[in-house]
Design a protein around this motif. Sequence first.
Motif, mmCIF file in Angstrom:
data_model
loop_
_atom_site.group_PDB
_atom_site.id
_atom_site.type_symbol
_atom_site.label_atom_id
_atom_site.label_comp_id
_atom_site.label_asym_id
_atom_site.label_seq_id
_atom_site.Cartn_x
_atom_site.Cartn_y
_atom_site.Cartn_z
ATOM 1 N N PRO A 227 0.817 -1.210 0.000
ATOM 2 C CA PRO A 227 0.000 0.000 0.000
ATOM 3 C C PRO A 227 0.855 1.266 0.000
ATOM 4 O O PRO A 227 1.854 1.359 0.716
ATOM 5 N N VAL A 228 0.449 2.221 -0.821
ATOM 6 C CA VAL A 228 1.028 3.554 -0.830
ATOM 7 C C VAL A 228 -0.085 4.501 -0.391
ATOM 8 O O VAL A 228 -1.103 4.631 -1.071
ATOM 9 N N LEU A 229 0.080 5.131 0.757
ATOM 10 C CA LEU A 229 -0.985 5.916 1.370
ATOM 11 C C LEU A 229 -0.795 7.396 1.074
ATOM 12 O O LEU A 229 0.321 7.911 1.178
ATOM 13 N N TRP A 230 -1.898 8.071 0.752
ATOM 14 C CA TRP A 230 -1.771 9.484 0.391
ATOM 15 C C TRP A 230 -2.962 10.280 0.899
ATOM 16 O O TRP A 230 -4.100 10.054 0.495
ATOM 17 N N GLY A 231 -2.700 11.225 1.775
ATOM 18 C CA GLY A 231 -3.691 12.193 2.238
ATOM 19 C C GLY A 231 -3.116 13.580 2.095
ATOM 20 O O GLY A 231 -2.021 13.853 2.593
ATOM 21 N N ALA A 232 -3.837 14.474 1.425
ATOM 22 C CA ALA A 232 -3.277 15.780 1.093
ATOM 23 C C ALA A 232 -3.616 16.867 2.110
ATOM 24 O O ALA A 232 -2.899 17.860 2.213
ATOM 25 N N THR A 233 -4.707 16.709 2.861
ATOM 26 C CA THR A 233 -5.067 17.701 3.873
ATOM 27 C C THR A 233 -4.501 17.271 5.225
ATOM 28 O O THR A 233 -4.169 16.101 5.417
ATOM 29 N N PRO A 234 -4.409 18.190 6.174
ATOM 30 C CA PRO A 234 -3.935 17.773 7.509
ATOM 31 C C PRO A 234 -4.763 16.640 8.101
ATOM 32 O O PRO A 234 -4.216 15.715 8.707
ATOM 33 N N LEU A 235 -6.079 16.677 7.907
ATOM 34 C CA LEU A 235 -6.946 15.638 8.460
ATOM 35 C C LEU A 235 -6.701 14.297 7.784
ATOM 36 O O LEU A 235 -6.547 13.277 8.456
ATOM 37 N N THR A 236 -6.647 14.289 6.464
ATOM 38 C CA THR A 236 -6.465 13.004 5.770
ATOM 39 C C THR A 236 -5.027 12.504 5.902
ATOM 40 O O THR A 236 -4.788 11.295 5.893
ATOM 41 N N ALA A 237 -4.058 13.409 6.020
ATOM 42 C CA ALA A 237 -2.679 12.977 6.259
ATOM 43 C C ALA A 237 -2.577 12.293 7.621
ATOM 44 O O ALA A 237 -1.848 11.301 7.790
ATOM 45 N N LEU A 238 -3.339 12.808 8.604
ATOM 46 C CA LEU A 238 -3.359 12.176 9.923
ATOM 47 C C LEU A 238 -4.007 10.793 9.838
ATOM 48 O O LEU A 238 -3.523 9.831 10.442
ATOM 49 N N ALA A 239 -5.087 10.685 9.070
ATOM 50 C CA ALA A 239 -5.729 9.378 8.882
ATOM 51 C C ALA A 239 -4.779 8.405 8.203
ATOM 52 O O ALA A 239 -4.753 7.206 8.538
ATOM 53 N N ALA A 240 -3.986 8.888 7.251
ATOM 54 C CA ALA A 240 -3.010 8.022 6.581
ATOM 55 C C ALA A 240 -1.933 7.549 7.554
ATOM 56 O O ALA A 240 -1.481 6.396 7.488
ATOM 57 N N ARG A 241 -1.523 8.427 8.466
ATOM 58 C CA ARG A 241 -0.552 8.030 9.490
ATOM 59 C C ARG A 241 -1.118 6.912 10.359
ATOM 60 O O ARG A 241 -0.434 5.931 10.668
ATOM 61 N N TRP A 242 -2.373 7.051 10.748
ATOM 62 C CA TRP A 242 -3.001 6.006 11.552
ATOM 63 C C TRP A 242 -3.089 4.709 10.751
ATOM 64 O O TRP A 242 -2.870 3.628 11.290
ATOM 65 N N ARG A 292 3.964 -5.384 -6.453
ATOM 66 C CA ARG A 292 2.705 -4.812 -6.904
ATOM 67 C C ARG A 292 2.215 -3.799 -5.875
ATOM 68 O O ARG A 292 1.787 -4.158 -4.783
ATOM 69 N N MET A 293 2.301 -2.541 -6.227
ATOM 70 C CA MET A 293 1.847 -1.483 -5.338
ATOM 71 C C MET A 293 0.383 -1.173 -5.610
ATOM 72 O O MET A 293 -0.152 -1.442 -6.678
ATOM 73 N N ARG A 294 -0.264 -0.574 -4.608
ATOM 74 C CA ARG A 294 -1.624 -0.076 -4.790
ATOM 75 C C ARG A 294 -1.752 1.216 -4.005
ATOM 76 O O ARG A 294 -1.377 1.279 -2.826
ATOM 77 N N LEU A 295 -2.249 2.243 -4.659
ATOM 78 C CA LEU A 295 -2.368 3.563 -4.050
ATOM 79 C C LEU A 295 -3.700 3.675 -3.313
ATOM 80 O O LEU A 295 -4.750 3.314 -3.856
ATOM 81 N N LEU A 296 -3.650 4.146 -2.081
ATOM 82 C CA LEU A 296 -4.858 4.420 -1.312
ATOM 83 C C LEU A 296 -4.942 5.924 -1.083
ATOM 84 O O LEU A 296 -4.130 6.504 -0.369
ATOM 85 N N LEU A 297 -5.941 6.539 -1.711
ATOM 86 C CA LEU A 297 -6.147 7.978 -1.599
ATOM 87 C C LEU A 297 -7.156 8.271 -0.498
ATOM 88 O O LEU A 297 -8.230 7.653 -0.447
ATOM 89 N N PHE A 298 -6.825 9.222 0.353
ATOM 90 C CA PHE A 298 -7.743 9.694 1.393
ATOM 91 C C PHE A 298 -8.317 11.024 0.912
ATOM 92 O O PHE A 298 -7.626 12.045 0.926
ATOM 93 N N ARG A 299 -9.559 11.003 0.489
ATOM 94 C CA ARG A 299 -10.176 12.198 -0.097
ATOM 95 C C ARG A 299 -10.860 13.045 0.968
ATOM 96 O O ARG A 299 -11.389 12.531 1.951
ATOM 97 N N ASP A 300 -10.848 14.346 0.719
ATOM 98 C CA ASP A 300 -11.467 15.311 1.632
ATOM 99 C C ASP A 300 -12.052 16.429 0.784
ATOM 100 O O ASP A 300 -11.309 17.175 0.131
ATOM 101 N N ASP A 301 -13.387 16.551 0.771
ATOM 102 C CA ASP A 301 -13.994 17.574 -0.077
ATOM 103 C C ASP A 301 -13.810 18.980 0.474
ATOM 104 O O ASP A 301 -14.243 19.954 -0.146
#
Length: 369
Positions: A227-242, A292-301
């Motif tokens: 897994p490659v984890l990606w969160g662009a906002t502070p909230l989703t970046a924190l969720a990716a850390r968890w 084999r990688m897979r990207l997990l995007l953490f979206r935040d509207d």
Amino acid sequence: MAFVFEEHRLDDVGTDPSLDPEGLLRQTATAAAQVRQARTVAAHSGLSLLADDGRPRSVVVAGTDVAAFAGAVLETLVGVRSPVPIVTVTGCRLPGWVGVPDLVIAVSTGSNQEADTTLRLAAEAVRRGSRFVAVGPRSGPLRELAERARAPFVALPMVGEPRTLLWSLTVPLFAAVEQAGIRAFTDAELDAAAQRLEEVAHQCRPTVGIEDNPAKELALAFADTLPVLWGATPLTALAARWAAVQFAANARYPVLLPSPPEAAWAQPAVLTGPLQASRGLFDDPADAPGIRMRLLLFRDDEALPEEAADLARAEHTAETAEVLVSEVAAQGRSPVERLAGLIALIDYATLYLAVAYAVEPLTHTLVVR
């Protein structure tokens, strides 16, 4: 020992509790109750004393492991609008600038080496005359220290594996800073967060099949991948850390996470590097070397345009490299509700990944009473 992903176990766990030997799925389902019970306990723990001295110069959360993450939640969700700095100390030394005007909140889940570190930090804060609050097990040295210092103590409302107690640790932090004059979250916002946690628990319960269970679907998607984890906002970046913590602790799964922030700009490049196995959805994994990688995007509207552009750039890079992409989205009105939903989904997904691989999640020796 070779671990093999067995998809049938994802549904079998609904009728065979032995597939979850540590009972972590059951403990994870207590998250909503933790929010409600921790709020009630905090309201009767003497935190109102904090209002007598007014707003502190800063708030310092001292803790390790999941307690440190609770501090990060406070720092990320409340610190952005706080009139005073909120920082989390995870090491063995209290910063030299911490003193009488500062509020130190020591947080711990048990009596082990990590708790000893927190206790040392707490004792140093008391020695310096800092305003002090403790959150921890109903009995133990941290409570005794708080009593000697005549400081408020919030007892954990539940027992269990520490990483399933995140909301038991976090909600008292919200209550403490609120009493100290720093706006955190209203009762209505915490109620909405608890309701969100209940909704995710219902959707992701073991008896729900793969096709209707978003956590099981996510576990299936990440079978035999990096897994490659990606969160662009502070909230989703924190969720990716968890998520990175839970992939490792629950499923013993490595992940790639763009951290620290100054390295994030380069992270999408790994999707096109020499270790990525370039192949499509229906190709035989044995036909292509690599990982084999897979990207997990953490979206935040609620992302800023620049943050949304960062996420879109990572997604475009993945698609160009034929890397498959999964995504989860923050839902709800308040930041705490939005983060709660993401964390709950990740908790269940990583536990189901462990079930399918027959991996025994890492556990602590608990002294949480």
